[in-house]
Enzyme design. Structure first.
Site, short mmCIF file in Angstrom:
data_model
loop_
_atom_site.label_atom_id
_atom_site.label_comp_id
_atom_site.label_asym_id
_atom_site.label_seq_id
_atom_site.Cartn_x
_atom_site.Cartn_y
_atom_site.Cartn_z
N SER A 15 0.82 -1.22 0.00
CA SER A 15 0.00 0.00 0.00
C SER A 15 0.85 1.27 0.00
CB SER A 15 -0.92 0.00 1.22
OG SER A 15 -1.82 -1.09 1.15
N GLY A 16 1.87 1.32 0.87
CA GLY A 16 2.72 2.51 0.95
C GLY A 16 3.60 2.67 -0.28
N THR A 42 0.62 -6.85 1.85
CA THR A 42 -0.08 -7.66 2.85
C THR A 42 -1.57 -7.39 2.84
OG1 THR A 42 1.84 -7.84 4.31
CG2 THR A 42 -0.31 -8.09 5.33
N CYS A 43 -1.98 -6.14 2.84
CA CYS A 43 -3.40 -5.80 2.97
C CYS A 43 -4.23 -6.44 1.87
CB CYS A 43 -3.58 -4.29 2.96
SG CYS A 43 -5.32 -3.79 3.07
N CYS A 48 -5.87 -7.59 5.23
CA CYS A 48 -7.18 -7.00 5.53
C CYS A 48 -8.27 -7.34 4.53
CB CYS A 48 -7.08 -5.48 5.65
SG CYS A 48 -5.47 -4.76 5.44
N LYS A 51 -9.20 -11.18 4.47
CA LYS A 51 -9.71 -11.49 5.80
C LYS A 51 -11.11 -10.91 6.00
CE LYS A 51 -7.92 -9.26 9.14
NZ LYS A 51 -6.85 -8.75 10.02
N ALA A 115 15.05 -7.20 -4.45
CA ALA A 115 16.08 -6.17 -4.59
C ALA A 115 16.73 -5.94 -3.24
CB ALA A 115 15.47 -4.88 -5.11
N TYR A 178 -5.33 -8.32 17.40
CA TYR A 178 -6.49 -8.22 16.51
C TYR A 178 -6.53 -9.38 15.51
CZ TYR A 178 -3.54 -6.29 12.74
OH TYR A 178 -2.60 -6.12 11.75
N GLU A 182 -9.70 -11.90 15.39
CA GLU A 182 -10.49 -11.93 14.15
C GLU A 182 -10.60 -13.35 13.61
OE1 GLU A 182 -9.69 -7.36 12.58
OE2 GLU A 182 -8.39 -8.98 11.88
N HIS A 436 -33.13 8.17 14.69
CA HIS A 436 -33.85 7.06 15.32
C HIS A 436 -34.71 6.31 14.31
CE1 HIS A 436 -35.79 4.94 18.63
NE2 HIS A 436 -36.95 5.19 18.05
N GLU A 441 -27.34 6.29 16.95
CA GLU A 441 -27.91 7.37 17.76
C GLU A 441 -27.40 7.34 19.19
OE1 GLU A 441 -32.14 7.24 18.80
OE2 GLU A 441 -32.16 5.12 18.21
#
Length: 447
Positions: A15-16, A42-43, A48, A51, A115, A178, A182, A436, A441
């Protein structure tokens, strides 16, 4: 920059790395990225996204049962693990292709190989080619840690879960973060007998105590077994499964052992220390607020820095790097008030300080809660209560933290996180009219 083969060479296309590569190239930089596995990181590939798809699949176990109370004639339903697994892997393939296409469309050159860094401006590819770049960005992420014990090769990690040939009837999960909680929820909903072991006596350390205690109560009620103060002593193959030995508890026999005991930065064998890049005690790249390492030309973003191991944070770090270095728009990532979720059953979500953190930092705090049974659960005869919690500065009323557990908690928290980030007060929430009937709420009705 003509003295170098590239303006930017990125190692790792998660991602980065993808965000940094794409944006830098859009600014006109000559960019190349090396990825030894698959584009997406990974994500997208083993975290994520797949999963969350398993979590959606697992939730149908409760939804189908609850539907009968709402008048639907639902027959007894079987579950086909291979079908879900293959459909999820197919979606991963699709996303992998889209990420690859994004880089290609932005004229980023992709090297599908490992690399290593061989100099402040030099990278060697596994094929033997050496290339140079004015800037090098390390975005190699992190990998699951495996406990050092006899028979650890008999266990798997979250990486391999998505490829299981059959659904195990008995699962032992090591860890209490987590990832562990999960997958405990996922396999429990699929009908597996789940045992979760942890070397301490707490789950989800770092999350608000009231919320994690509620998850523990609900998980136990759902049939998940917890063994605390239990450290791995070994795994043995038997004729009928895997025998797991642990401290302070009797051994247990299962069909599958999943290690979810933390993640280590992927810096081994990258050549970083040899060229002078400083790493911390767990191997993470030390960087400053501008993502720069101890070598001026080498930067790092994402999990490999071990700052905040969240996909949206890695993306923001990649964006900030590209904007600062190539876009003439220098800025830094703000790590305050980052929302996070645990996609357990039911899910948890939180933003800002926990009650304990707030007391340590501010002394006097006021805590407001709403402990309620969601309307759907009432009619479904499901005895699970949601808990919303607001932590405020006792003097100003400013909301310091907001934490919740219950159906759709992450979806609700995302919007509420904007209010917390903006520095709103309890009075601001009180002055907002409730929507509502909804679970959300309760955010403006807490006492």
């Amino acid at each position: 920059m003509a003295d170098y083969d590239y303006d930017l060479f990125v190692i790792g296309a998660g991602s980065g790395g993808v965000r940094a590569s794409r944006v830098s190239a859009a600014y006109g930089a000559r960019v190349a990225v090396a990825e030894e596995y698959r584009v997406g990181g990974t994500c997208v590939i083993r975290g994520c996204v797949p999963k969350k798809l398993l979590i959606y699949g697992a939730h149908f176990a409760e939804d189908l049962k609850d539907a009968r109370r709402f008048g639907w004639d639902v027959p007894e339903c079987g579950f086909d693990w291979p079908m879900l697994r293959d459909n999820v892997l197919g979606e991963v393939d699709r996303l992998n292709g889209l990420y690859q296409q994004t880089l290609e469309n932005n004229k980023v050159e992709i090297f599908n190989e490992r690399a290593t860094v061989t100099g402040p401006h030099e990278v060697r590819l596994a094929s033997g080619r050496t290339v140079t770049a004015k800037h090098i960005l390390i975005a190699t992420g992190a990998r699951p840690q495996i406990p050092d014990c006899p028979g650890n090769d008999l266990g798997i990690t979250s990486n391999e879960v998505f490829h299981l040939e059959t659904l195990p009837k008995r699962v032992l999960i090591a860890g209490a973060g987590y990832i562990a909680n999960e997958f405990a929820g996922i396999f429990n909903e699929f009908g597996s007998k789940v045992t979760l072991i942890n070397r301490s006596d707490q789950i989800l350390r770092g999350y608000d105590e009231s919320i994690r205690d509620r998850l523990l109560q609900i998980s136990i009620a759902k049939g998940i077994e917890f063994r605390f103060n239990a450290s791995f002593e070994g795994i043995e193959q038997t004729e009928t499964g895997l025998k797991v030995s642990m401290s302070n508890h009797e051994p247990v026999e299962v069909d599958c052992v999943i290690f979810a005991t933390g993640r280590a930065p992927n810096t081994e064998g990258l050549g970083l220390e040899a060229v002078g890049v400083e790493l911390d005690v767990i191997g993470a790249v030390k960087v400053d607020a501008d993502n720069r390492s101890s070598i001026d030309s080498i930067f790092a973003v994402g999990d490999v820095t071990n700052r905040v191991q969240l996909t949206p944070v890695a993306i923001r770090e990649g964006q900030a790097f590209a904007d600062t270095i190539f876009g003439n728009k220098p800025h830094q990532v703000d790590y305050e008030t980052i929302p996070a979720a645990v996609f357990s059953h039911p899910p948890m979500a939180g933003v800002g300080l926990t009650e304990g953190q707030a007391k340590n930092k501010f002394g006097a705090v006021k805590v407001y809660t709403s402990d309620f049974r969601p309307m759907k659960n009432v009619l479904a005869n499901r005895n699970e209560r949601a808990l919303y919690k607001m932590v405020c500065d006792a003097n100003t009323g400013k909301v310091l933290g907001l934490h919740m557990i219950g159906p759709d908690a992450p979806e609700i928290l995302q919007a509420a996180a904007v209010a917390v980030k903006a520095g709103l007060t309890k009075a601001d929430f009180d002055q907002t009219v409730a929507l509502h009937p909804s679970m959300a709420e309760e955010l403006v009705l807490m006492k």
